[in-house]
Design a protein around this motif. Sequence first.
Motif, mmCIF file in Angstrom:
data_model
loop_
_atom_site.group_PDB
_atom_site.id
_atom_site.type_symbol
_atom_site.label_atom_id
_atom_site.label_comp_id
_atom_site.label_asym_id
_atom_site.label_seq_id
_atom_site.Cartn_x
_atom_site.Cartn_y
_atom_site.Cartn_z
ATOM 1 N N TYR A 36 6.061 -42.539 65.227
ATOM 2 C CA TYR A 36 7.651 -43.009 65.265
ATOM 3 C C TYR A 36 8.401 -42.137 64.200
ATOM 4 N N ALA A 101 4.586 -53.614 62.110
ATOM 5 C CA ALA A 101 5.452 -53.664 63.101
ATOM 6 C C ALA A 101 6.048 -52.601 63.738
ATOM 7 N N GLN A 102 6.624 -52.294 64.962
ATOM 8 C CA GLN A 102 7.179 -51.141 65.591
ATOM 9 C C GLN A 102 8.568 -51.362 64.802
ATOM 10 N N SER A 108 14.610 -48.908 69.553
ATOM 11 C CA SER A 108 14.312 -50.298 70.221
ATOM 12 C C SER A 108 15.066 -50.170 71.764
ATOM 13 N N TYR A 115 7.819 -52.318 71.315
ATOM 14 C CA TYR A 115 8.090 -53.353 70.771
ATOM 15 C C TYR A 115 7.474 -54.650 71.100
ATOM 16 N N SER A 118 3.544 -54.377 70.120
ATOM 17 C CA SER A 118 3.223 -54.294 68.753
ATOM 18 C C SER A 118 3.514 -55.607 68.206
ATOM 19 N N ASN A 119 4.994 -55.703 68.359
ATOM 20 C CA ASN A 119 5.547 -56.846 67.562
ATOM 21 C C ASN A 119 5.056 -58.301 68.255
ATOM 22 N N TYR A 168 14.665 -55.244 68.728
ATOM 23 C CA TYR A 168 13.857 -55.343 67.413
ATOM 24 C C TYR A 168 13.921 -56.640 66.844
ATOM 25 N N THR A 171 12.303 -59.566 68.625
ATOM 26 C CA THR A 171 10.902 -59.634 68.606
ATOM 27 C C THR A 171 10.772 -60.466 67.184
ATOM 28 N N LYS A 172 11.543 -59.986 66.102
ATOM 29 C CA LYS A 172 11.454 -60.657 64.722
ATOM 30 C C LYS A 172 11.644 -62.156 64.821
#
Length: 338
Positions: A36, A101-102, A108, A115, A118-119, A168, A171-172
């Motif tokens: 990345y 995390a991504q 994103s 995302y 990974s996330n 992003y 996902t968080k």
Amino acid sequence: MKILVTGAAGFIGFHVAKKLIDNGHEVIGLDNINDYYSVELKLDRLLELGVDASDGENYNKLIHSVKYNNFTFVRLELQDRRYLPELFKNNLFEKVVNLAAQAGVRYSLQNPEIYIDSNIVGFANLLECCRRYKVNHLIFASSSSVYGENEKVPFGTDDPVDHPISLYAATKKSNELMAYTYSHLYKLHVTGLRFFTVYGPWGRPDMAMFLFTDAILKKKPIKLFNNGIMERDFTFIDDIVTGILSTIQNGPVEESKYYALYNIGNSEPVKLLRFIEEIEKQTNLTAIKMMLPMQPGDVSRTWADVSAIKQDYNYKPSVSVKDGIRQFLEWYREYYKL
């Protein structure tokens, strides 16, 4: 303690692993070292910890540090359902610090699948391993991006965060919900930390501090979105690490309370133009500013209410923007041999 730090080749993960190692804990660092941003920077962080992970064939294999006898590294994907459980089974971690995390809001928009893998998938795999192998405490990274376009400031963890404006951020927010569910169902102690614009030595090249410094020193234009009318709660890496270590070492505030969520920031938003002025002052150079409209996924202001983590863990950010910029510039000049 025996502690797993994921994202150990990343900016925050590297600093957290280094501090835990220095404090005498047995640390295993995990990272997939994706591209990345600069892989070389990630590998150089690991070299600082005594690990040469440049051999791309060393997936899923423990590499022992030649510098610290209490640090080992493994190159591994969080979503690997074969080797991640094996790692947990063979090591029985007391604590897990998930900083992998991504990252990146704008990235994103063009690369959503990464995302999710990974996330979301990766974090679910990690939660399941923590449950199955009886981890005492999971500390995980969330983000100020979950607040989206909230207008109430400062941002508090009790504020509604139901409208993220980037994948992003979504996902968080999903990580927070997933972690809460596991803590509720399986009595897993979990602490989530919403980070606010972290900067400092060994920082990420896609973040404001790095981008601004690089552009100013190379006499290239700085892209200022929303015509530069932006504020960020810039938080120096040492203050972030101190906050993380407090949650690790002191554990949950209440043994019967299995889930906790905190903001971790400086709680003093700085205008981007003021931030750039300080870099200009310390470099004796003038930035070339390119004013651009607001970008999708961006927010105009972030500001952390840190009263909860201050009360529970005596968190007190102490590094001023002026001193933080000075320390970053010293590292940048040394690292790039300027």
